[in-house]
Write a protein that holds these residues in place. Structure first.
Motif: not given
Lengths: 159, 791
Positions: B264-284
């Motif tokens: 991760g090295f810090g990168g997986k602090e905010d990349a998962p927001l990006d794809i997480g929010c997008r996947a969440a919208v698609l799921a809903v």
């Protein structure tokens, strides 16, 4: 394109199946045969996380069309653990702290396996040469080199 | 129990201890688990390939999400036509900005990044539409059928250009996101009193985290209106907060599970927001589970990087090497979105004068939007950037003064009682001087510093040595920084440990289990750590800022002590010994005066359970609240720091500019190494990453387009690039840490690049002031310095 028949020896067992001719070995292993220990990091043969052994030699399975392994011997990380007993290389990786995130570990362990089968007493330079196809972003490689040296010593003591 | 024993067993008194007192308690029987280099608890699963990463989770029933990205660095969206894509068989949804149910933006600090851009795109990679299809192939094909009409706008690619009044606006509120100021003493007076003043500019580029596991996320809608998000992520609580806002639902309807990460090295602090929010919208929108996986090139294109800095410094010193003034200006390139930039910026500002006691400091940090990819958290959080600058200029200063670079550091470096650039008095756990001495001795600095020169008769290869020094915070220094932990002892003596700290490879699961085992007096194998799931574990904040071992470790200790109270009381009754005389280790509780009088942990627990005693512990630990004046950045931003001195030997080919790092010694004050092998692993890994920063890593941008999206072109160190590394672990106790520990995951990555670049300068006289020090820059630097040295 028509599907083709493929027959190869995977982890000591002959496997016969029908595949699409354009499938890569890594996808065959992971998605069709369910062997998820082989990882995908880049799909262009650069990171080496997808390394498997083809006739004992490390290859990048993400850029190797599956049809190329017809009648060949393929070994994945699942194939080096016999009856739940770890290979000495796996044990050395655990004991020496050579694993952090673990994403490259199967590839590193298989590359080390290929090396030690051919050369039981590798120098540090030879270890580096043999493992240079696999990237690791966590460990700085030092403990990986140490683990291969330890495994080499253990294999010797086991005869 | 006979009467006499009962008398003895009387509890004399019980005192509530505050946290500080609690950690001052020394255990008299020594440690049995903490301080041991036990193998990682997940090592076997990883060595056998059985551990499931995100990509290994079953995919049956999932739709595959894909993102249509902007082909322009800066443009207005005039029209989007999704009709053709929607009609493609197998496509279930094609979404644009109007489909986002709640807030159409996310962000760790400021939610300024659109989930789906509506009117404007700000970098090549911005999301314009989302697709969900039955297969990845169908989703990709659908992307190519979406028609978007853009009106390109004038882009800005340079942070200094972005500040000009005529620069095009990237965000409505202006291109200057934030300006942080540090003011200590009187820098003009300090400069006036200086015997020597140096003025230099240093630059560092965007670099990529290059974790090997590409980002992936799964979003699973439930019939009751809740949604589960799972994937590799360092900050499940941040993901939860953002997904809830984007969906317009309460936080308690979002469940986030952080699964094992391939780095991760810090990168997986905010990349998962990006794809997480997008996947969440698609799921809903589809009512179906969504899997959104990025290819390697997409990871590079779309996710955060380390911020580039342009750093202008003026430093003033007396003839004897005493530094009296430091004036710095940072042009911190933000890229298109805020991400963690405001926090990185303040950290860069307060760390810029380095680990030196300087009476007069003035630093200005300008965080400027551009139409480039955005910067975020990456191992060191601003510190590797400014450390390159302060360690380079102090070396240049030493040269100017004719001083040994070790001496000038010794003279100015922090020691106990020193005052930092924020006027914080370092009142405990300051091991910087110790790291200097240990490193210099192990490296044999003075001899090797004198022995630089050609290695061959042909006069092509020259050897040199260099130093880098740094310090780094534990925690992120905000008022809401705290960790919760639950420790549930089961009736058979086995234990469940609930912690929201994630496992990115750093070994937190192992280290936290060690702390829990030590505190309860049991073995690591007796404990199962429950993987972070926001439905199960208490709030823990993100796994960042080198905070996990210290903050979560303390929370676990507090939780464990709650259950230990019940257990020790019961043990006291069972073996008729006052609580004060009991000790617990390795599953036994015994009388310190008569060790043969002992009882098994399991038996005591079983009795507690039978009698309804509390076996549930809940701990919360927050560091002392930070204080920082918003105008001057004066105050106490962090409660403790780790320290490091690193020394490198390089061999430079003066004809080609190629650099080989041949030896490396690095000493660290980590407070206490809970697991020394894991600490060494962080050191070796961090130094190797720093070697990449020094010599090869750079995201190359042309007109806003990344030129090196893949590992073929973005180079990171291979096994052949790594020198001999000698790690030295020093333990200067942190009185507010678990067993004296403080954070150290990021520290090793910080002083490495300047140590190497200083060694290059020592070897060949050429000073590289812009990273990476690739062969071309080194070759030029040698020529600018008058060509290869004669002798």
């Amino acid at each position: 394109m028509n599907d083709i028949h493929l027959s190869f020896i995977l982890n000591g067992q002959r496997v016969n199946l029908v595949i699409a001719p354009n499938i890569m070995l890594v996808d065959l292993l992971r998605d069709i045969l369910g062997l998820k220990g082989t990882k995908v990091g880049c799909r262009e043969g650069e990171c080496g996380a997808c390394t498997v052994l083809l006739n004992g030699e490390p290859v990048n399975s993400c850029i190797l069309p599956a049809m190329k392994v017809m009648d060949q011997f393929v070994t994945t990380i699942e194939g080096i653990t016999k009856d739940h007993a770890l290979d000495p290389i796996q044990q050395a990786f655990i004991d020496e702290g050579a694993i952090q995130c673990g994403f490259c570990s199967p590839a590193m362990i298989l590359s080390a396996k290929a090396l030690l089968e051919k050369n039981p007493n590798p120098t540090e330079y030879q270890i580096k040469e043999s493992l240079s196809g696999v990237l690791c972003r966590c460990t700085g490689y030092k403990k990986i080199i140490k683990a291969v040296q330890t495994a080499s010593a253990i294999r010797k003591s086991l005869g | 129990m006979d009467e006499e024993k009962k008398k003895k067993a009387k509890v004399i008194n019980r005192e509530k201890l505050d946290t500080q007192q609690l950690f001052q308690l020394k255990t008299e029987v020594g440690l049995s688990v903490v301080g041991q280099s036990i193998p990682r608890t997940d090592a076997r699963e990883k060595a056998t390939g059985k551990l499931a990463y995100g990509a290994d989770y079953p995919q049956e029933g999932y739709l595959h999400g894909k993102i249509l990205r902007s082909p322009f660095p800066h443009a207005l969206i005039k029209k989007i036509n999704v009709e053709k894509a929607q009609k493609l068989p197998g496509v279930v949804a094609v979404l644009t900005a109007k489909d986002v149910p709640g807030r159409n933006s996310f962000g760790v600090v400021i939610p300024d990044q659109p989930v789906i851009c509506g009117d404007k795109v700000r970098f090549v990679g911005d999301a314009v539409a989302l697709v969900a299809g039955e297969t990845e192939e169908i989703s990709y094909r659908a992307l190519s059928m979406i028609e978007v009409e853009y009106e390109p706008l004038q882009p800005v690619f340079d942070p200094k250009e972005a500040l000009k009044p005529e620069a095009p606006l990237i965000h409505d509120q202006g291109n200057l996101l934030v300006h942080h100021k540090l003011r200590k003493g009187d820098v003009q007076k300090g400069l006036a009193e200086s015997d020597v003043i140096l003025e230099r500019t240093y630059k560092v580029p965007f670099v990529e985290h290059a974790y090997l596991e590409p980002d992936v996320v799964m979003a699973i809608p439930k019939p009751d209106g809740t949604i589960r998000i799972q994937g590799p992520m360092q900050a499940p609580f941040t993901v939860r907060r953002n997904v809830a806002a984007v969906l317009g639902i309460p936080i308690n309807k979002v469940q986030v599970r952080s699964i094992y990460m391939g780095g991760g090295f810090g990168g997986k602090e905010d990349a998962p927001l990006d794809i997480g929010c997008r996947a969440a919208v698609l799921a809903v929108k589809t009512g179906r589970p969504i899997r959104l996986a990025l290819e390697r090139e997409e990871v590079t294109l779309q996710t955060a990087k380390r911020h580039p800095h342009i750093m202008e410094i003026k430093i003033g010193a007396k003839k004897d090497g005493t530094i009296v003034a430091f004036e710095g200006t940072i042009y911190n390139e933000k890229g298109a979105y805020a991400s963690l930039g405001p926090l990185v910026n303040i950290h860069s500002v307060i760390m810029m004068p380095g680990p030196y006691e300087i009476p007069n400091c003035k630093v200005d940090g300008y965080l400027c939007y551009t139409n480039h990819p955005f910067g975020g958290a990456m191992r060191g959080f601003g510190a590797p950037q400014v450390c390159f600058a302060h360690e380079s200029i102090i070396d240049e200063l030493a040269l100017e003064l004719g001083m040994n670079p070790l001496e000038i550091r010794r003279k100015n470096a922090f020691k106990l009682g020193s005052m930092t650039a924020t006027s914080q008095v370092l009142d405990q756990s300051v091991g910087l001087q110790e790291t200097i001495e240990a490193c210099a001795k192990a490296f044999d600095w003075n001899r090797r510093y004198q022995e630089a020169g050609y290695l061959d008769r042909e006069r092509t290869r020259r050897r040199g040595v260099g130093i880098g020094m740094g310090f780094y915070r534990t925690s992120f220094g905000a008022s809401f920084d705290g960790c919760g932990a639950n420790v549930y002892v089961q009736e058979d003596g086995s234990v469940l440990l609930y912690s929201g700290i994630t496992e990115i490879g750093q070994g937190s699961f192992t280290v936290l289990t060690q702390i829990c085992a030590e505190e309860l007096g049991i073995c690591v194998e007796d404990i199962r750590l429950v993987e972070p799931d926001t439905d199960l574990v208490p709030e823990a904040g993100p796994t960042v800022g080198s905070r996990s071992t210290t903050l979560m470790g303390n929370a676990i200790i507090l939780a464990a002590r709650q259950v230990k109270d019940s257990i020790m009381e019961m043990a006291s009754e069972m073996i008729s010994v006052p609580v004060e005389r009991l000790a617990a280790k390795n599953r036994y509780i015994w009388d310190c005066e008569h060790p043969e009088n002992r009882i098994h942990f399991r038996d005591v627990v079983s009795k507690c359970w039978m009698k309804g005693k509390r076996l549930i512990g809940q701990g919360w630990w927050a560091p002392p609240p930070p204080s920082l004046d918003p105008e001057t950045s004066q105050g106490n931003p962090y409660f403790v720091y780790a320290y490091s001195t690193q020394m490198a030997e390089v061999v430079v080919d003066v004809e080609t500019g190629e650099v080989e790092v041949t030896d490396f010694v690095a000493a660290f004050d980590v407070g206490k190494a809970i697991n020394p092998c894991a600490v060494e692993g962080q050191i070796e890994g961090g130094i190797t990453m720093g070697l990449g920063y020094a010599l090869m890593e750079e995201i190359i941008l042309k007109d806003g387009y990344i030129q090196n999206l893949s590992f073929q072109d973005f180079l990171i160190p291979t096994i052949k690039d790594v020198p001999q590394i000698t790690p030295i672990i020093l333990e200067v106790e942190n009185k507010l840490g678990p067993y004296g520990a403080k954070g150290m995951g990021e520290m090793p990555n910080i002083p490495t690049a300047p140590a190497i670049v200083n060694a290059i300068a020592h070897a060949c006289g050429g000073r590289v002031r812009s990273l990476p020090a690739d062969p071309e820059k080194v070759w030029r630097a040698i020529r600018e310095a008058g060509g290869p040295p004669e002798k």
